[in-house]
Design a protein around this motif. Structure first.
Motif, PDB file in Angstrom:
ATOM      1  N   SER A   1       0.839  -1.190   0.000  1.00 12.46           N
ATOM      2  CA  SER A   1       0.000   0.000   0.000  1.00 12.46           C
ATOM      3  C   SER A   1       0.877   1.243   0.000  1.00 12.46           C
ATOM      4  CB  SER A   1      -0.916   0.002   1.226  1.00 12.46           C
ATOM      5  OG  SER A   1      -0.140   0.046   2.393  1.00 12.46           O
ATOM      6  N   LYS A   2       0.364   2.323  -0.560  1.00  9.33           N
ATOM      7  CA  LYS A   2       1.129   3.566  -0.635  1.00  9.33           C
ATOM      8  C   LYS A   2       1.248   4.186   0.748  1.00  9.33           C
ATOM      9  CE  LYS A   2       0.822   5.379  -5.202  1.00  9.33           C
ATOM     10  NZ  LYS A   2       0.447   6.514  -5.973  1.00  9.33           N
ATOM     11  N   THR A   3       0.381   5.087   1.077  1.00  9.90           N
ATOM     12  CA  THR A   3       0.431   5.758   2.371  1.00  9.90           C
ATOM     13  C   THR A   3      -0.872   5.499   3.101  1.00  9.90           C
ATOM     14  OG1 THR A   3       1.811   7.485   1.448  1.00  9.90           O
ATOM     15  CG2 THR A   3       0.718   7.958   3.519  1.00  9.90           C
ATOM     16  N   VAL A   4      -0.758   5.056   4.334  1.00  4.70           N
ATOM     17  CA  VAL A   4      -1.925   4.786   5.148  1.00  4.70           C
ATOM     18  C   VAL A   4      -1.846   5.696   6.371  1.00  4.70           C
ATOM     19  CG1 VAL A   4      -3.181   3.037   6.433  1.00  4.70           C
ATOM     20  CG2 VAL A   4      -1.951   2.413   4.368  1.00  4.70           C
ATOM     21  N   ASN A   5      -2.880   6.470   6.604  1.00  5.15           N
ATOM     22  CA  ASN A   5      -2.916   7.349   7.762  1.00  5.15           C
ATOM     23  C   ASN A   5      -3.665   6.651   8.887  1.00  5.15           C
ATOM     24  OD1 ASN A   5      -1.557   9.455   6.492  1.00  5.15           O
ATOM     25  ND2 ASN A   5      -3.429  10.124   5.494  1.00  5.15           N
ATOM     26  N   ALA A   6      -2.941   5.847   9.658  1.00  5.42           N
ATOM     27  CA  ALA A   6      -3.567   5.046  10.700  1.00  5.42           C
ATOM     28  C   ALA A   6      -3.032   5.453  12.065  1.00  5.42           C
ATOM     29  CB  ALA A   6      -3.314   3.572  10.448  1.00  5.42           C
ATOM     30  N   GLN A   7      -3.164   6.702  12.384  1.00 10.72           N
ATOM     31  CA  GLN A   7      -2.650   7.173  13.660  1.00 10.72           C
ATOM     32  C   GLN A   7      -3.809   7.530  14.579  1.00 10.72           C
ATOM     33  OE1 GLN A   7      -0.442  10.481  12.330  1.00 10.72           O
ATOM     34  NE2 GLN A   7       1.354   9.293  11.787  1.00 10.72           N
ATOM     35  N   CYS A   8      -3.597   7.295  15.869  1.00  9.91           N
ATOM     36  CA  CYS A   8      -4.599   7.732  16.831  1.00  9.91           C
ATOM     37  C   CYS A   8      -4.540   9.255  16.938  1.00  9.91           C
ATOM     38  CB  CYS A   8      -4.370   7.077  18.181  1.00  9.91           C
ATOM     39  SG  CYS A   8      -2.866   7.603  19.006  1.00  9.91           S
ATOM     40  N   ALA A   9      -5.522   9.843  17.547  1.00  8.11           N
ATOM     41  CA  ALA A   9      -5.625  11.299  17.595  1.00  8.11           C
ATOM     42  C   ALA A   9      -4.456  11.942  18.346  1.00  8.11           C
ATOM     43  CB  ALA A   9      -6.944  11.695  18.239  1.00  8.11           C
ATOM     44  N   MET A  10      -4.049  11.354  19.468  1.00  7.48           N
ATOM     45  CA  MET A  10      -2.961  11.952  20.241  1.00  7.48           C
ATOM     46  C   MET A  10      -1.620  11.794  19.526  1.00  7.48           C
ATOM     47  SD  MET A  10      -3.870  11.271  24.194  1.00  7.48           S
ATOM     48  CE  MET A  10      -2.545  12.339  24.668  1.00  7.48           C
ATOM     49  N   CYS A  11      -1.374  10.628  18.949  1.00  3.51           N
ATOM     50  CA  CYS A  11      -0.121  10.430  18.216  1.00  3.51           C
ATOM     51  C   CYS A  11      -0.058  11.380  17.029  1.00  3.51           C
ATOM     52  CB  CYS A  11      -0.008   8.995  17.711  1.00  3.51           C
ATOM     53  SG  CYS A  11       0.079   7.769  19.008  1.00  3.51           S
ATOM     54  N   ARG A  12      -1.151  11.520  16.349  1.00  2.30           N
ATOM     55  CA  ARG A  12      -1.189  12.397  15.182  1.00  2.30           C
ATOM     56  C   ARG A  12      -0.924  13.843  15.578  1.00  2.30           C
ATOM     57  NH1 ARG A  12      -4.725  11.628  10.184  1.00  2.30           N
ATOM     58  NH2 ARG A  12      -4.257  13.506   9.022  1.00  2.30           N
ATOM     59  N   ALA A  13      -1.517  14.309  16.661  1.00  2.00           N
ATOM     60  CA  ALA A  13      -1.326  15.696  17.098  1.00  2.00           C
ATOM     61  C   ALA A  13       0.130  15.950  17.474  1.00  2.00           C
ATOM     62  CB  ALA A  13      -2.243  16.004  18.272  1.00  2.00           C
ATOM     63  N   VAL A  14       0.755  15.009  18.161  1.00  2.00           N
ATOM     64  CA  VAL A  14       2.153  15.183  18.565  1.00  2.00           C
ATOM     65  C   VAL A  14       3.066  15.149  17.346  1.00  2.00           C
ATOM     66  CG1 VAL A  14       4.054  14.100  19.811  1.00  2.00           C
ATOM     67  CG2 VAL A  14       1.817  14.314  20.882  1.00  2.00           C
ATOM     68  N   LEU A  15       2.815  14.222  16.441  1.00  2.00           N
ATOM     69  CA  LEU A  15       3.700  14.083  15.287  1.00  2.00           C
ATOM     70  C   LEU A  15       3.527  15.211  14.284  1.00  2.00           C
ATOM     71  CD1 LEU A  15       3.502  10.251  14.800  1.00  2.00           C
ATOM     72  CD2 LEU A  15       5.408  11.585  15.686  1.00  2.00           C
ATOM     73  N   GLU A  16       2.322  15.778  14.178  1.00  2.00           N
ATOM     74  CA  GLU A  16       2.124  16.895  13.256  1.00  2.00           C
ATOM     75  C   GLU A  16       2.777  18.162  13.766  1.00  2.00           C
ATOM     76  OE1 GLU A  16      -2.038  17.242  12.579  1.00  2.00           O
ATOM     77  OE2 GLU A  16      -2.033  15.775  10.968  1.00  2.00           O
ATOM     78  N   SER A  17       2.966  18.266  15.071  1.00  2.00           N
ATOM     79  CA  SER A  17       3.600  19.462  15.619  1.00  2.00           C
ATOM     80  C   SER A  17       5.112  19.447  15.422  1.00  2.00           C
ATOM     81  CB  SER A  17       3.264  19.608  17.103  1.00  2.00           C
ATOM     82  OG  SER A  17       3.865  18.550  17.825  1.00  2.00           O
ATOM     83  N   GLU A  18       5.680  18.294  15.134  1.00  2.00           N
ATOM     84  CA  GLU A  18       7.116  18.190  14.888  1.00  2.00           C
ATOM     85  C   GLU A  18       7.400  18.325  13.397  1.00  2.00           C
ATOM     86  OE1 GLU A  18       8.613  14.600  16.535  1.00  2.00           O
ATOM     87  OE2 GLU A  18       7.828  15.012  18.520  1.00  2.00           O
ATOM     88  N   ASP A  19       8.665  18.625  13.077  1.00  2.00           N
ATOM     89  CA  ASP A  19       9.065  18.776  11.681  1.00  2.00           C
ATOM     90  C   ASP A  19       9.650  17.503  11.090  1.00  2.00           C
ATOM     91  OD1 ASP A  19       8.286  21.428  11.672  1.00  2.00           O
ATOM     92  OD2 ASP A  19      10.250  22.139  12.340  1.00  2.00           O
ATOM     93  N   ASN A  20       9.797  16.466  11.898  1.00  2.00           N
ATOM     94  CA  ASN A  20      10.414  15.234  11.441  1.00  2.00           C
ATOM     95  C   ASN A  20       9.360  14.319  10.823  1.00  2.00           C
ATOM     96  OD1 ASN A  20      12.104  13.133  10.976  1.00  2.00           O
ATOM     97  ND2 ASN A  20      12.799  12.922  13.086  1.00  2.00           N
ATOM     98  N   VAL A  21       9.323  14.274   9.494  1.00  2.00           N
ATOM     99  CA  VAL A  21       8.334  13.469   8.782  1.00  2.00           C
ATOM    100  C   VAL A  21       8.688  11.988   8.849  1.00  2.00           C
ATOM    101  CG1 VAL A  21       7.260  13.095   6.526  1.00  2.00           C
ATOM    102  CG2 VAL A  21       7.811  15.402   7.266  1.00  2.00           C
ATOM    103  N   ALA A  22       9.968  11.652   8.919  1.00  2.00           N
ATOM    104  CA  ALA A  22      10.386  10.252   8.958  1.00  2.00           C
ATOM    105  C   ALA A  22       9.870   9.559  10.219  1.00  2.00           C
ATOM    106  CB  ALA A  22      11.901  10.154   8.892  1.00  2.00           C
ATOM    107  N   VAL A  23       9.835  10.268  11.330  1.00  2.00           N
ATOM    108  CA  VAL A  23       9.320   9.683  12.568  1.00  2.00           C
ATOM    109  C   VAL A  23       7.826   9.403  12.425  1.00  2.00           C
ATOM    110  CG1 VAL A  23       8.896  10.108  15.011  1.00  2.00           C
ATOM    111  CG2 VAL A  23      11.062  10.769  14.003  1.00  2.00           C
ATOM    112  N   ALA A  24       7.095  10.307  11.823  1.00  2.00           N
ATOM    113  CA  ALA A  24       5.653  10.109  11.632  1.00  2.00           C
ATOM    114  C   ALA A  24       5.382   8.916  10.722  1.00  2.00           C
ATOM    115  CB  ALA A  24       5.025  11.366  11.052  1.00  2.00           C
TER     116      ALA A  24
END
Length: 64
Positions: free
Chosen positions: A10-33
């Motif tokens: 599969s290409k890209t799957v956005n399967a993050q919980c709400a809290m994980c997503r909020a924390v990861l979107e606030s950071e600039d590191n896309v590789a970690v997300a």
């Protein structure tokens, strides 16, 4: 078999919980997300594969 292929290719799957997503979107590191996202997808897929293998063996045992 099709499900396993679809999960691994599969290409890209956005399967993050709400809290994980909020924390990861606030950071600039896309590789970690992306790593967190892939981990969630693999953790979700493994129980389905194991249950599928179990049902396959039960089906094979009942047929013989």
């Amino acid at each position: 078999m099709l499900l396993v292929v679809a999960l691994f290719y599969s290409k890209t799957v956005n399967a993050q919980c709400a809290m994980c997503r909020a924390v990861l979107e606030s950071e600039d590191n896309v590789a970690v997300a992306e790593g967190i996202n892939n981990g969630i997808v693999y953790l979700m897929a493994i129980p389905y594969v194991l249950v599928g293998v179990l049902f396959y063996f039960v089906y094979r045992k009942m047929r013989s």
